[in-house]
Write an enzyme that holds these catalytic residues in place. Structure first.
Site, short mmCIF file in Angstrom:
data_model
loop_
_atom_site.label_atom_id
_atom_site.label_comp_id
_atom_site.label_asym_id
_atom_site.label_seq_id
_atom_site.Cartn_x
_atom_site.Cartn_y
_atom_site.Cartn_z
CG HIS A 17 -2.00 -0.93 1.32
ND1 HIS A 17 -2.11 -1.87 2.37
CD2 HIS A 17 -3.04 -1.63 0.34
CE1 HIS A 17 -3.20 -2.65 2.10
NE2 HIS A 17 -3.49 -2.52 1.02
CE LYS A 41 -10.64 -7.31 2.05
NZ LYS A 41 -9.72 -6.47 1.49
NE ARG A 91 -3.00 -7.21 -4.39
CZ ARG A 91 -4.03 -7.85 -3.53
NH1 ARG A 91 -3.33 -8.35 -2.42
NH2 ARG A 91 -5.14 -7.86 -3.56
CB SER A 129 -4.60 -6.36 4.78
OG SER A 129 -4.09 -4.99 4.38
#
Ligand code: PNS
Length: 158
Positions: A17, A41, A91, A129
């Site tokens: 990040h 999440k 990504r 994360s």
């Protein structure tokens, strides 16, 4: 002044990040890092306020970056900040599929809103994360995954 918003849940902020934040800060006059709730999440490791604080400490040396919390729609935050550019890091193809959809949703909510993608740097392509939280659980050294501010916070909690 060209401003951009880098949104995410940042639970916690990773070096991947931070790399995107630094690169965005080099492209725009001002970057707002927006700490948000991702409804998908569940069971976050850090509270939104803690995530915000960790980002603030991690970007303290980047003068044109400001971090804030927002619990509403991202499109509304963009209107509030009078910014029409969202920055997202990509990504891999899975990110692209999700982000392409989100870009369309955000544009549907606010027609002026553009999403700009920055490819993840090779060193951080496998960072997330979720992976970091897993490493924390297994007591792995955190220096290669997260900014120093997060390492310090984790050490305090041990
Ligand atoms: O870091 P994440 O979890 O991939 O970030 C996703 C996030 C928080 C940017 C996304 O879930 C989001 O924008 N949430 C805010 C609510 C919203 O605006 N939803 C519409 C766009 S999908």
């Amino acid at each position: 002044m060209k401003t951009a918003i880098y949104p995410g849940s940042f639970d916690p902020v990773t070096l991947g990040h931070l790399d995107i934040i630094r690169r965005a800060a080099a492209c725009f006059d001002k970057v707002y890092v927006c700490v948000m709730v991702n409804a998908e999440k569940k069971n976050p490791m850090f509270t939104p306020q803690e995530r915000l604080e960790l980002i603030r400490r991690s970007v303290a040396d980047i003068p044109n970056v400001e971090a804030e919390l927002w619990s509403g729609l991202l499109a509304d935050y963009a209107v509030e900040r009078q910014s029409r550019i969202l920055v997202k890091g990509l990504r891999h193809a899975t990110d692209f599929d999700q982000e392409y959809q989100m870009a369309a949703i955000n544009k549907g909510l606010c027609h002026d809103l553009e999403t700009v993608f920055l490819p993840a740097s090779a060193a951080y392509q496998h960072f997330s994360s979720t992976m970091v939280r897993e490493m924390i659980r297994y007591g792995q050294p955190m220096e290669k995954y997260v900014p120093a501010a997060v390492v310090d916070e984790l050490k305090k909690r041990q």
